[in-house]
Design a protein around this motif. Sequence first.
Motif, short mmCIF file in Angstrom:
data_model
loop_
_atom_site.label_atom_id
_atom_site.label_comp_id
_atom_site.label_asym_id
_atom_site.label_seq_id
_atom_site.Cartn_x
_atom_site.Cartn_y
_atom_site.Cartn_z
N GLY A 398 111.98 50.92 -20.10
CA GLY A 398 111.47 49.95 -21.05
C GLY A 398 110.47 49.03 -20.39
O GLY A 398 109.77 49.40 -19.45
N TYR A 399 110.42 47.78 -20.88
CA TYR A 399 109.48 46.79 -20.35
C TYR A 399 110.23 45.51 -20.01
O TYR A 399 110.93 44.96 -20.85
CB TYR A 399 108.39 46.48 -21.38
CG TYR A 399 107.60 47.70 -21.81
CD1 TYR A 399 106.68 48.28 -20.95
CD2 TYR A 399 107.79 48.26 -23.06
CE1 TYR A 399 105.97 49.40 -21.33
CE2 TYR A 399 107.09 49.38 -23.45
CZ TYR A 399 106.17 49.95 -22.58
OH TYR A 399 105.48 51.07 -22.96
N ARG A 400 110.06 45.05 -18.79
CA ARG A 400 110.68 43.79 -18.36
C ARG A 400 109.56 42.84 -17.95
O ARG A 400 108.83 43.09 -16.98
CB ARG A 400 111.65 44.02 -17.21
CG ARG A 400 112.23 42.73 -16.63
CD ARG A 400 113.43 43.00 -15.76
NE ARG A 400 113.78 41.86 -14.94
CZ ARG A 400 114.99 41.60 -14.47
NH1 ARG A 400 115.99 42.42 -14.77
NH2 ARG A 400 115.24 40.55 -13.73
N PHE A 401 109.44 41.74 -18.66
CA PHE A 401 108.46 40.70 -18.37
C PHE A 401 109.09 39.67 -17.44
O PHE A 401 110.00 38.95 -17.84
CB PHE A 401 108.00 40.02 -19.66
CG PHE A 401 107.28 40.93 -20.62
CD1 PHE A 401 105.90 41.02 -20.63
CD2 PHE A 401 108.00 41.70 -21.54
CE1 PHE A 401 105.23 41.86 -21.52
CE2 PHE A 401 107.35 42.54 -22.43
CZ PHE A 401 105.97 42.62 -22.42
N GLN A 402 108.61 39.61 -16.21
CA GLN A 402 109.04 38.58 -15.26
C GLN A 402 108.12 37.39 -15.43
O GLN A 402 106.91 37.49 -15.19
CB GLN A 402 108.95 39.11 -13.83
CG GLN A 402 109.84 40.29 -13.51
CD GLN A 402 111.27 39.87 -13.25
OE1 GLN A 402 112.18 40.68 -13.34
NE2 GLN A 402 111.48 38.60 -12.95
N LEU A 403 108.68 36.25 -15.84
CA LEU A 403 107.86 35.08 -16.13
C LEU A 403 107.85 34.11 -14.95
O LEU A 403 108.74 34.12 -14.10
CB LEU A 403 108.38 34.40 -17.40
CG LEU A 403 108.50 35.33 -18.62
CD1 LEU A 403 108.96 34.55 -19.84
CD2 LEU A 403 107.18 36.05 -18.90
N ARG A 404 106.85 33.26 -14.94
CA ARG A 404 106.61 32.39 -13.78
C ARG A 404 107.71 31.35 -13.57
O ARG A 404 107.88 30.84 -12.46
CB ARG A 404 105.25 31.71 -13.91
CG ARG A 404 104.10 32.71 -13.97
CD ARG A 404 102.74 32.03 -13.95
NE ARG A 404 101.68 32.98 -14.25
CZ ARG A 404 101.20 33.88 -13.40
NH1 ARG A 404 101.70 33.93 -12.17
NH2 ARG A 404 100.25 34.71 -13.75
N ASP A 405 108.45 31.02 -14.62
CA ASP A 405 109.50 30.00 -14.48
C ASP A 405 110.84 30.61 -14.10
O ASP A 405 111.86 29.92 -14.09
CB ASP A 405 109.63 29.19 -15.77
CG ASP A 405 110.16 30.01 -16.93
OD1 ASP A 405 110.27 31.25 -16.81
OD2 ASP A 405 110.47 29.40 -17.98
N GLY A 406 110.86 31.92 -13.77
CA GLY A 406 112.11 32.57 -13.39
C GLY A 406 112.81 33.27 -14.54
O GLY A 406 113.80 33.98 -14.32
N SER A 407 112.33 33.06 -15.75
CA SER A 407 112.91 33.75 -16.91
C SER A 407 112.43 35.20 -16.92
O SER A 407 111.45 35.56 -16.27
CB SER A 407 112.46 33.07 -18.21
OG SER A 407 112.80 31.71 -18.23
N TRP A 408 113.12 36.04 -17.69
CA TRP A 408 112.66 37.41 -17.89
C TRP A 408 113.10 37.92 -19.26
O TRP A 408 114.10 37.47 -19.82
CB TRP A 408 113.13 38.35 -16.78
CG TRP A 408 114.61 38.38 -16.52
CD1 TRP A 408 115.32 37.53 -15.72
CD2 TRP A 408 115.57 39.31 -17.07
NE1 TRP A 408 116.65 37.87 -15.71
CE2 TRP A 408 116.84 38.96 -16.53
CE3 TRP A 408 115.49 40.39 -17.93
CZ2 TRP A 408 118.00 39.66 -16.84
CZ3 TRP A 408 116.65 41.10 -18.25
CH2 TRP A 408 117.88 40.73 -17.71
#
Length: 456
Positions: A398-408
């Motif tokens: 699938g797709y996992r978005f790693q965000l800059r604030d540590g969220s995903w």
Amino acid sequence: MRLFGTAGIRGKLWEKVTPELAMKIGSALGTYIEGENVAVARDGRTSSIMLQNALVSGLLSTGKEVVDFGLIPTPVLAWGTRGHTDGGVMITASHNPPTDNGIKVFNGDGTEFYVEQERELENLVSSGEFRKARWDEIKGVKSEEILDDYIEAVLKFVNHETNLKILYDGANGSGSVLAPYLLGDMGARVISVNAHVDGHFPGRKPEPRYENISYLGELVRELGVDLAIAQDGDADRIAVFDERGNYLNEDTVIALFAKLYVEEHGGGTVVVSIDTGSRIDHVVEKAGGRVVRVPLGQPHDGIKRYGAIFAAEPWKLVHPKFGPWIDSFVTMGLLLKLIDEEGKPLSEIVRENIPEFYLTKKNVPCPDELKGAVMEKAFKTLSEILERETKEILTISGYRFQLRDGSWVLVRPSGTEPKIRVVVEAPNERRRDELFDLAYKTVVKEVERLKQSARA
């Protein structure tokens, strides 16, 4: 022809999983595997004995000897295959509903078939080019009882006696024939519920998600136990409640063991699936190890590729020192040992060692034939909305978005059911809820839109 999903072959009886398919798999496996014999076993589903008999017929037709381990948990089949036979097959749909069934295939060392092996077996099934044994080459079926030997092996590996009070929920699955006895042999005082095998799963749904086992929290408090342990239909999964009746997030259980193994080895690689969270990275890196993420259903591939000292998916832990398969019984034994050695309640151990993150996961029903289009559209929408916040995008399972604030944010198609799974984690509840609302509604919208287009 794609038969294997993220965890073997699995699906609705008569729709995807049939005696005809089981016989073809048996014939293909008997043709594919080198060596003399193959082990077979089954879970407690009403259709499992039927499918096992069909698969055994296929194996016998190729000249293989069949070793029947009977009705046992999947980890026991994996353990029994290693050193006993040249391959193994488990008839099970694991945590799926009672209407489903499936087939999992193992190598002679106890590892599940690797992805490349699954593809080769699928090609063989498609071709129908099976070995046909001469009449005088056809061998028989012999039964072996291995439960006691397996319990002895786990007890030796865990090497610990306890007097903890345990609440065990077997989901009416095959773990019920083993777990209460293993825990009792360790010295634990065991209270069991849903611990008789019944393929209708009358006690609860077999998947040990919180919503299916939340009642255990109240039982923990009423009975005054030290922890509660729940399994799924074939007993490879494990879920845990602490002594206060709080459900332990799956990542918390993984993080506890990851920390334990990395500290024991003074470093090392931990392999986890794409849908696991940041608390694991935190404790592993702090202890001097590293985390590698792999697709769902491939912890054994990850162990082989990275030489991992520990591997896991939510609810499913692999202890390579014991064996390269998912094993909930080793997990429960080591968990009891950890509690006793720390000399503290489980809630306290977690609070002192594992940081808090906020995670939500939910499934969106989606027909299998629409999964690809839904994933493509949802990815495009989320990529545009999250573009400025995205640090990295992982494109496995699938797709996992790693965000800059540590969220995903993870959106992935189920490999075993007609669903798309949405998982979100964040450092605080408000951020988690905001991201989950975005991702979940995006997927739901695309599913409904494509359903309407298909009806038009």
